[in-house]
Design an enzyme around this catalytic site. Structure first.
Site, short mmCIF file in Angstrom:
data_model
loop_
_atom_site.label_atom_id
_atom_site.label_comp_id
_atom_site.label_asym_id
_atom_site.label_seq_id
_atom_site.Cartn_x
_atom_site.Cartn_y
_atom_site.Cartn_z
N GLY A 10 45.01 19.97 57.76
CA GLY A 10 45.31 18.40 57.25
C GLY A 10 44.01 18.18 56.23
N ARG A 71 49.58 24.23 56.26
CA ARG A 71 49.02 24.47 57.30
C ARG A 71 49.67 26.05 57.56
NH1 ARG A 71 46.84 20.49 60.15
NH2 ARG A 71 47.45 18.32 60.01
N ASP A 102 39.73 23.94 62.93
CA ASP A 102 39.76 25.08 63.83
C ASP A 102 40.90 26.19 63.49
OD1 ASP A 102 41.90 23.20 64.60
OD2 ASP A 102 41.48 23.52 66.78
N THR A 125 37.35 17.81 59.22
CA THR A 125 38.35 17.21 59.75
C THR A 125 37.98 15.85 60.39
OG1 THR A 125 39.82 16.85 62.07
CG2 THR A 125 37.70 18.25 62.09
N ASP A 127 39.01 14.43 62.88
CA ASP A 127 39.33 14.58 64.40
C ASP A 127 37.94 14.80 65.00
OD1 ASP A 127 41.81 14.42 63.76
OD2 ASP A 127 42.22 16.47 64.65
N ASP A 129 36.47 17.29 65.91
CA ASP A 129 36.37 18.00 67.24
C ASP A 129 36.27 19.63 67.11
OD1 ASP A 129 38.74 19.05 65.64
OD2 ASP A 129 40.26 18.91 66.93
N ARG A 162 48.27 -12.96 69.94
CA ARG A 162 48.93 -11.81 70.50
C ARG A 162 48.31 -10.74 70.68
NH1 ARG A 162 52.75 -11.15 65.08
NH2 ARG A 162 54.73 -12.41 66.07
N GLY A 170 43.48 11.92 65.92
CA GLY A 170 42.48 12.66 66.63
C GLY A 170 43.03 13.99 67.30
N ARG A 171 44.24 13.93 67.22
CA ARG A 171 45.01 15.10 68.14
C ARG A 171 44.32 15.18 69.77
NH1 ARG A 171 45.75 20.05 64.64
NH2 ARG A 171 47.76 19.15 63.83
N GLU A 222 46.38 9.04 69.75
CA GLU A 222 47.60 9.44 69.74
C GLU A 222 47.96 10.49 70.76
OE1 GLU A 222 48.14 11.59 65.98
OE2 GLU A 222 46.55 13.06 66.31
N ARG A 265 52.25 -6.14 69.37
CA ARG A 265 52.89 -5.59 68.43
C ARG A 265 52.13 -4.30 68.50
NH1 ARG A 265 56.19 -9.14 68.67
NH2 ARG A 265 56.80 -10.53 67.24
N ARG A 274 43.43 9.56 56.60
CA ARG A 274 42.88 10.65 56.12
C ARG A 274 42.89 10.44 54.49
NH1 ARG A 274 46.71 15.01 58.72
NH2 ARG A 274 47.07 15.47 56.56
O1 F6P Z 1 43.75 17.18 62.32
C1 F6P Z 1 43.98 16.11 61.61
C2 F6P Z 1 45.35 15.27 61.81
O2 F6P Z 1 45.28 14.37 61.13
C3 F6P Z 1 45.06 14.81 63.25
O3 F6P Z 1 44.31 13.73 63.61
C4 F6P Z 1 46.81 14.57 63.52
O4 F6P Z 1 47.36 14.80 64.74
C5 F6P Z 1 47.40 15.65 62.54
O5 F6P Z 1 46.39 16.03 61.61
C6 F6P Z 1 48.80 15.34 61.65
O6 F6P Z 1 49.11 16.35 61.06
P1 F6P Z 1 50.04 16.30 59.69
O7 F6P Z 1 49.39 15.72 58.67
O8 F6P Z 1 50.52 17.73 59.62
O9 F6P Z 1 51.20 15.23 60.07
#
Ligand code: F6P
Length: 341
Positions: A10, A71, A102, A125, A127, A129, A162, A170-171, A222, A265, A274
């Site tokens: 990503g 990817r 990673d 990243t 994320d 992570d 609301r 963030g996976r 997420e 909502r 990103r």
């Molecule tokens: O690893 C970065 C990330 O944006 C994650 O936070 C997310 O789950 C994933 O990539 C989304 O991937 P794609 O761009 O393939 O939809």
């Protein structure tokens, strides 16, 4: 020295400053850089462009990556690894700087350990992570984007009395959700590292509304789990075997509306997180990573990844970065959780 560069996985803001940094250091030393296009796919096909200070000097503020990304996982098919080695030979590369998370760095690490190809890693990243580094570039810009979005959502939430549920990326790590919760005074937040307690969420939100607050902001990662399964967009896995997360925010909003009888909502911030220009912090971190990655190449210090340790950039074994994921540290969670009381 002839250095190949690629960006995989990503994309994130800060990749272009890294490319600019590597190219400048190698050029200053009389070397040459090639950019392989679209991650490992370019390493397989040999599709590349020449990188020079002239064509990279002005990219420090540009989001995404001028090299493109994918990817692609070449280790799924051994023939592709042979093609990669063939590409490196044909292009006369002395080493490869792989800029990625990673997955991308895992491929680079294995190329180094199993095929003896000189690789250097650079961690990216949103994320945040990745092990062995204190912070990845892309993360700071992401938090700023989420903050800008929640600043806007707060005013409309307040006008309409609301609750707004904001789903962030963030996976399987809760760094984005936790930092966003702190930066935006969230009334509740959920991360993958902690079990979700819906009763606690409802009680907390009720308490805050009872004490006079007219709206609520809930930040949901997420990768948080409502049941034993993740909430996913579809059943497909990507080439590295990852589920495609997304949709938990809508489910949480429904639960709040049902249990609290308050209009709710949800907003999934998705790939907005990103996109766009890197923050000043990520421009600096990305540039410094690029400069040090270039230096590792010149020193022939292969099998290493550049890492932020405190305020310094150092080289660490590439393997250390990919062995295990860096999940949200408990101390950060506890600091944010003070405001859930
Ligand atoms: O690893 C970065 C990330 O944006 C994650 O936070 C997310 O789950 C994933 O990539 C989304 O991937 P794609 O761009 O393939 O939809």
């Amino acid at each position: 020295m002839k250095v190949g560069l690629l960006t995989g996985g990503g994309d994130c803001p800060g990749l272009n400053p890294v490319i600019r940094g590597v190219v400048k250091v190698i050029d200053n030393a009389g070397g040459e850089c090639l950019g392989l296009l679209e991650g490992w796919r370019g390493a397989i096909t040999g599709n590349h462009i020449q990188l020079t200070p002239a064509n990279t000097d002005s990219i420090f503020d540009k989001g995404g990556t001028i090299l493109g990304s994918s990817r692609t996982n070449p280790w799924k098919n051994p023939a592709e690894i042979d093609q990669i080695l063939e590409t490196f030979k044909k292009l006369g590369l002395d080493c490869l700087v792989a800029i990625g998370g990673d997955d991308t760095l895992g491929v680079a690490s294995k190329l180094y350990s199993e095929k003896n190809f000189p690789t250097i890693g650079c961690p990216k990243t949103i994320d945040n992570d990745l092990s062995a580094t204190d912070q990845t570039f892309g993360f700071d810009t992401c938090i700023n984007i989420v903050t800008d979005a929640i600043d806007r959502l707060r005013t409309t939430a307040e006008s309409h009395r609301r609750i707004l549920v904001v789903e962030v990326m963030g996976r399987h790590a809760g760094w984005i959700a936790c930092y966003s919760a702190i930066a935006n005074g969230a009334d509740y937040f959920m991360v993958p590292e902690k079990p979700v307690d819906l009763d606690d969420m409802v009680e907390t939100l009720k308490r805050k509304l009872d004490s006079g607050k007219k709206y609520g902001i809930v930040v949901v990662s997420e990768g948080a789990k409502l049941s034993k399964d993740f909430v996913t967009k579809d059943q497909e896995l990507d080439e590295f075997g990852h589920v495609k997360l997304g949709g938990i925010g809508d489910q949480v909003a429904k639960i709040i509306e049902e249990r609290m009888e308050i209009e709710t909502r949800s907003v999934i911030l998705g790939h907005l997180q990103r996109g766009g220009s890197p923050s000043a912090f990520d421009r600096v971190l990305g540039t410094r990573c690029g400069v040090h990655a270039g230096q590792l190449a010149l020193d022939k210090d292969f099998g290493k990844m550049v890492a932020l340790k405190g305020t310094r950039i150092v080289g660490v074994p590439l393997k250390d970065a990919v062995d295990k994921m860096r999940v949200l540290d408990d101390s950060f969670y506890e600091e944010a959780a003070v405001f859930l009381k």
